[in-house]
Each structure stands twice: as C-alpha cells, then as structure tokens.
Design an enzyme around this catalytic site. Sequence first.
Site, mmCIF file in Angstrom:
data_model
loop_
_atom_site.group_PDB
_atom_site.id
_atom_site.type_symbol
_atom_site.label_atom_id
_atom_site.label_comp_id
_atom_site.label_asym_id
_atom_site.label_seq_id
_atom_site.Cartn_x
_atom_site.Cartn_y
_atom_site.Cartn_z
ATOM 1 N N THR B 158 0.872 -1.185 0.000
ATOM 2 C CA THR B 158 0.000 0.000 0.000
ATOM 3 C C THR B 158 0.901 1.224 0.000
ATOM 4 O O THR B 158 1.327 1.675 -1.052
ATOM 5 C CB THR B 158 -0.959 -0.015 1.202
ATOM 6 O OG1 THR B 158 -0.225 -0.247 2.398
ATOM 7 C CG2 THR B 158 -2.009 -1.081 1.020
ATOM 8 N N LYS B 184 4.166 -6.695 4.059
ATOM 9 C CA LYS B 184 3.938 -5.293 3.718
ATOM 10 C C LYS B 184 3.693 -4.516 5.024
ATOM 11 O O LYS B 184 3.244 -5.090 6.020
ATOM 12 C CB LYS B 184 2.764 -5.141 2.748
ATOM 13 C CG LYS B 184 1.414 -5.669 3.182
ATOM 14 C CD LYS B 184 0.545 -4.707 3.937
ATOM 15 C CE LYS B 184 0.325 -3.447 3.148
ATOM 16 N NZ LYS B 184 -0.442 -2.476 4.032
ATOM 17 N N THR B 195 -1.869 -1.447 7.216
ATOM 18 C CA THR B 195 -1.881 -2.744 7.875
ATOM 19 C C THR B 195 -0.603 -3.538 7.633
ATOM 20 O O THR B 195 -0.048 -3.511 6.561
ATOM 21 C CB THR B 195 -3.075 -3.538 7.305
ATOM 22 O OG1 THR B 195 -4.253 -2.947 7.804
ATOM 23 C CG2 THR B 195 -3.017 -4.995 7.687
ATOM 24 N N GLU B 285 6.496 4.584 7.413
ATOM 25 C CA GLU B 285 6.119 5.815 6.723
ATOM 26 C C GLU B 285 7.054 6.958 7.127
ATOM 27 O O GLU B 285 7.105 7.365 8.283
ATOM 28 C CB GLU B 285 4.653 6.140 7.021
ATOM 29 C CG GLU B 285 3.728 5.137 6.310
ATOM 30 C CD GLU B 285 2.280 5.200 6.736
ATOM 31 O OE1 GLU B 285 1.457 4.630 6.015
ATOM 32 O OE2 GLU B 285 1.987 5.809 7.778
ATOM 33 N N ASN B 408 0.428 10.930 6.128
ATOM 34 C CA ASN B 408 -0.789 10.604 6.863
ATOM 35 C C ASN B 408 -1.778 11.748 7.030
ATOM 36 O O ASN B 408 -2.902 11.525 7.462
ATOM 37 C CB ASN B 408 -0.426 10.049 8.241
ATOM 38 C CG ASN B 408 0.076 8.627 8.112
ATOM 39 O OD1 ASN B 408 -0.648 7.751 7.662
ATOM 40 N ND2 ASN B 408 1.338 8.421 8.468
#
EC number: 2.3.1.35
Lengths: 413, 413
Positions: B158, B184, B195, B285, B408
């Site tokens: 993702t 992932k 997730t 991230e 985010n």
Amino acid sequence: MSAKVSPFAPSAYPALPAVDGVRFASTEAGIRYSNRRDLLLATFVPGTVVAGVFTRSKCPSAPVEWDRDRLAGGRARALVVNSGNANAFTGRKGREATRLTAEAAARAVGCGPDEIFLASTGVIGEPLDPVPFERHLDRLAREAAPDGILDAARAIMTTDTYPKAVTRSVEIAGATVTLNGIAKGAGMIAPDMATMLSFLFTDAAASQATLQAALADAVAESFNAITIDSDTSTSDTVLLFATGTAAARGAPALEEAGAEALEAFRGALASLCRELAHMVVKDGEGATKFVEVRVRGAVSDQSAKRIARAIADSPLVKTALAGEDANWGRVVMAVGKAGEPADRDRLSIWFGDFRVAHEGERDPAYSEAAVSAYMKAPELAITADLGLGDGAARIWTCDLTHDYVAINADYRS
Amino acid sequence: MSAKVSPFAPSAYPALPAVDGVRFASTEAGIRYSNRRDLLLATFVPGTVVAGVFTRSKCPSAPVEWDRDRLAGGRARALVVNSGNANAFTGRKGREATRLTAEAAARAVGCGPDEIFLASTGVIGEPLDPVPFERHLDRLAREAAPDGILDAARAIMTTDTYPKAVTRSVEIAGATVTLNGIAKGAGMIAPDMATMLSFLFTDAAASQATLQAALADAVAESFNAITIDSDTSTSDTVLLFATGTAAARGAPALEEAGAEALEAFRGALASLCRELAHMVVKDGEGATKFVEVRVRGAVSDQSAKRIARAIADSPLVKTALAGEDANWGRVVMAVGKAGEPADRDRLSIWFGDFRVAHEGERDPAYSEAAVSAYMKAPELAITADLGLGDGAARIWTCDLTHDYVAINADYRS
C-alpha cells in the site's frame, strides 16, 4: 525551531484582579538564554495553605521530590520557578541545587526552607547552577508586587507561544473570593522544555485537606484529561496557594461556609483549571486544531477514558485532523487498539454533529462534503458511542502537524 | 502524499528459490486505483497445513474473522489478498464479501471455501465489492506459477515503497527445506492503508500444532516487537502455509525429525520473520532511521518490553532521532512514563556504545561530539539499563519525520 505563534493565541488579555496576599516578581537570570524572563518568585502572606498534584513519572525531577516532601507541612511562603533547566536526572547535585535555592528564597522572604516550593522546566540532565538564584532572589523579594501575574505567566514559558493566565471569582457568604491561575505547556510533556506547570492562587480560607481534595478533583477533569503527544514530563506540577486573606473581608473558611459555598468554590476551581488546560492544548507544539474527544456507552468511566485517550493519542488520528480529513476509519482503529471492551457492530462515530458510522458500518446518510466542510473549523469534536453501557469520558487534544516535528526534531542542540 | 522511496530500499533482490507446492498469480483488479497490482492469489497443493497470528484489535476486519474461524480446520488450498480496501467496519456486507470471495476462490481452485484464507488492506469502512474477485480468480488460478513471489510481494503493497521478500533454508535429515516470506507495512498499522501483513511459505511437513507454536514464538520476537507509530491495525495478519512437499525428498515431518531439526526449523522461521519485520520498520512511513531499543536490568522481561515500547513509541524520542539529536533526557522521560518499576538513581543509558547517562546523572565522561557523530548513522541502538533485575527486551522502531505527517495528513481524500 518554529517561531510561529499559535492560531489560538488571545489577541488581548483582560486585567486580572489581584489576589490579596500574593506578590510576584520575575527577571532575566540567564539560566539558559539571554534576554528571556526565566526566573519567577511569588511570595505569600504567613498562614498561606498549599495543595499540590505532581507527575506520576517514575523518574521525577528534583523539585518535584522537594515539593512532595514539603506538602505534608501544608504551608507556603514562596514559590520559585525557573525555565531553561528542568533540574531532572541531575542526581545528588540536583538535590543540592533545590536545597540551596530553597535556603536562598527562605532568607530573602524570611521563613524556613520547608515553606518554599520549587518548580523547574527546561533541559533534562544538565546540572542546575543555584548561584543565579541566590543572586536574584533578595532583590525579587523586595520588588514583588500584587500585579505582576502576566509577567509571571511569561517567566515560566518555554516553547509556549503565549502566556496563559485566567481568573474566576465566587461569592462566599457575601464576600468575593478570587481564584487566579497561570500555566505553561507546550508539549504537555517532556524533557526538553515542555513540562506542564500550573500555579493557582486564591484568597479563600481553607484547610489543606479541603484544598487538596478540591485540587485533585479539578485536575482529574482538566490537566489530567489533556494530551498533546502522550508523553509525560518528569516535572509536571500543579500547586494551589490559598492565602486566606478573604477572611478579613468576611468570607468564612470553606469548611464553615456551608455545602453550597464549598461547591461554588470547587466549581470555580474546576472551571479555572479547565480553561488553563484548554489553553495549554491550544498552544500545543504545532497545534492548529483543538479537539474534544467524547466517549460514551463504554462499560465504565475508566474504560471510556482509556478509549478516549487511545483516540486522542493516536498519531494517525492526529495527522488526519491536521489534514482536515474526516477519517473515521482511524477512530475505529483507535477504539479497537485500546484493549477495552468494544463491539464493532454496536459502535457509532460522530464528527461534530455528523454521524459518520453507525452500528458497525458507514452511516449511509452521511454527506462527505458536509463533514469535510466541518473539518476546516479550528475547534472540533469527535464522539464515539460504544453502545455497551453508561461509561463516559472527555479528553482534549490537538492535531499532529509538520510544526510538531520541526519543533521537536532539533531542540537540544 | 510523499513518493520518496525509503533510504533502506534494497538495490536488488536475490532470486528466491521456489517452495514446491506453492504457486502465485497477481493482477490489476482496479479495486481502488488503476494501473496498480492489487489482487494476489496463492494456491497450495492438497494437504497444506496453515498456522496464523492476527491483530488483537477489538474491531477486527471481516477477513480476520473469516481466517480465525477457519484456522481450526488447519488446511489451506489458497490465499486471496487484496490491497486498496480493508473490508473492515463494513458490517453484514463485509461478511458477505468474504463469503463470496472465498466461494469464488474455492470454485477456481477446486476445494471447499473453508480451505480459502483471505486478507485485505486499504481503506476502512468502504464496502468491498466482491465482483472483481469473481471475475479474476478463475484466470489467476490457471496462470499461477511457482516463481511469482516478488510480484506477489508487490501486489500486497500500500504505502510501502519497496516489496519485501526473504528466504531461508534449513537441512532436515539431509533434505533442504525452504522457507519464503513476503510482508507489507508501512505504518505498521492503520486503517488507511498501512496494515501489517505477512505470508510465509514452506515445504516442510508438520502438524498444525507444531507450526502454530513455532509461528507464535517467531512473531513474538519479530512482528510483535516492532512499532512504527504505536497504532494497531484492524487487519494485521501473519499466515504460515506448509505444503509438506519436502517429505517427497526425504524430509520427515518436523515432529519425527528430532529436537535438533525442529529447533533448526524454528530458528530459520524466527530469523525469516525478524528480517521481514525489520524490512517493515525500515519502510515505515517517512522513516530515515532504523533503531533497536534494548532494555535490560528490568524486574521482568514483560516489564522490560513495556519500557522498551514506551521509548520506541514516544513521539519526542522519535522526533529527536529524526533530528539526529542524542537527546537522552527524552529516554529518561519515556522510562519514567512507562509505569513500570524504575529507580532514577540506578538508570543508565547508551546511544550505540556511548554511555551518556549513568546511575541517575549525565555520564561525566561522555563526548557530545562523538555521540552526535554516531547519531548520523542510518541504523542506531538505544540501550537503557534499569539496574533492578534480569528482565530484558528488544523492540525495533523508526524515527518520526515530516514525511510521516505528509503521508498521513491527507491520505483518504
């Protein structure tokens, strides 16, 4: 480090009435920075009673330990606060610095060191040199005046972008009793200049037990119901000083004034603490949104508070708020991770008055456009109804922005 | 949203040996985005045994509930994974979508729906349309081939910036057993496309109980010992599929191979999981630092793990790491806030091999210049010794950067 002023900074401050028996003086002592007010002395008339609530950190600062040990005495003649150095994790030297500072303040004010209360905020782990205190405190004691509270609020600031000072008044048997308070944030938290400190002053007459109980209750629903980044300072301190001077104007001691008057005082104290706590959140590092998180329908109030905190502390919820994104999926995630009883298929969520999710599914009636427009407001509410019981709680928080990272990614150096 | 690739992305991938009995096919099903591989089918030979570990969220996704209910059967013929939509908080429609998807996969592969395992990652709360699955699964089952594992790793991404695939091998009675894994991230966590999913494949022969125990232990010290932002997905899933095909090459079932062979397999599985977990953190991230947090001297291993997590989850510690600031005061703060037994005056802290704090004070011997130079490395270690007991733990995390906020703060829209 960002020099932006919070969008919530007040444009003007009302003049605060003085609390009889309290005097303030502050100065630039050069503790860490030049040209910055960093040392506050507040003095109190003899007989002033003190109550206090402190950080739950297992690694508290030396001043927190000093104050805790003195609270049993219940009397205060002065408060000394410095910014720039937290005197935390400073070992034997830190304890020595608190003793020397208290002794210097006691000489300046004319009392015993056990009637001196201390607070320090700033860098952790750097030894705090008590010499500047000794040099300045005599002069500050002579200069102290009843009207210096806004400068006092400035002297305790660290990364705060505006001073925080609030007042309340309440009638006790026909006499006006005043409550004033100052506070500083701004990371809620945290070693490197962001400890939460608040000092409250009243001319009410009361026993230490009455004040301590009122303060503990007020703090639970204010300073202990906010979160900026979930971190907890080594130095968080709230102290309430009651001079009792309102007795001379006919206000009986709170214990003798009747249940209604006591409730009025407790209500004013709670309201004072709540406004100060909200000001701390609104000046949270990098904050652009002030958010009330409401949880209801939980199995207990304590469970509701844990769920509210999981929502308010979630970096993903907080970054979504920064992006003005009505991302209720992240609220579901935070409810799920709280570890408290929850049933996905009974959960409902609101942003403001917009119900976005109902009984385990997206609310088919909700308008993305309307909710997106709502998210642009500076003050927001998120409500989660667990649908299980009567437990409820409120927590106040702010968003997580680029400026939070900018402020904290390079602070010490 | 940032399009930067993680500085830890591998420059090349080694060719992974195939696991006999496992075939992969993936495609662009257009679940949320066009031109993006978002649907994976893995098929397994009859007799394949499955073990699984899932999110502890109280609001799990529909596929997590589906898999949990099927794990007791212990057999798997296929795995279907989609990215783009988490099928979480989707109510009755979500349960219906899992059933229809499993039935379509079962028809395509030729088995019962209870032998189909599912995982979904992506947006929460949007109904997942099962029609694309029905349309593609027949073709994918026909096209599935033994060598598609890197494309499989890509199909489940993702916000990941690179695919994650790892291999190990171990000798069981002279026969080589292979373990392959894909994973992932990338926010660890989280509703909106982050997730943590991992799928592991081996040709070892073993009972469900043996595999489940080995997997649970391996996950505890890998996927359950990492944190990117402290949030917990509704959908986290780790599944281990064992085809048993190594038996044809002379590898006995793990239960019959002797304690040494079983330990070798468990060690290889643990190592496989750890490398995948580290890859997930390194692709966290916005991450620019990979950090091992070690706690020792705590009163118990569990206490050490809680303290390590408090350090690794602290936004102030993580922003300091982003700023390459050896801010050990924030580590003291995090130890203090963990709520676990700690004695400030016995606490020592290291960055790498540099002891910066010792027994409650700054280490007088430490060189700020040397530690500051150390902090510029991409991989760092923080060690806290509580000085109280023998409890120890390790947690892996990353820093909190501007890019985390950028990724985010506006994801859903």
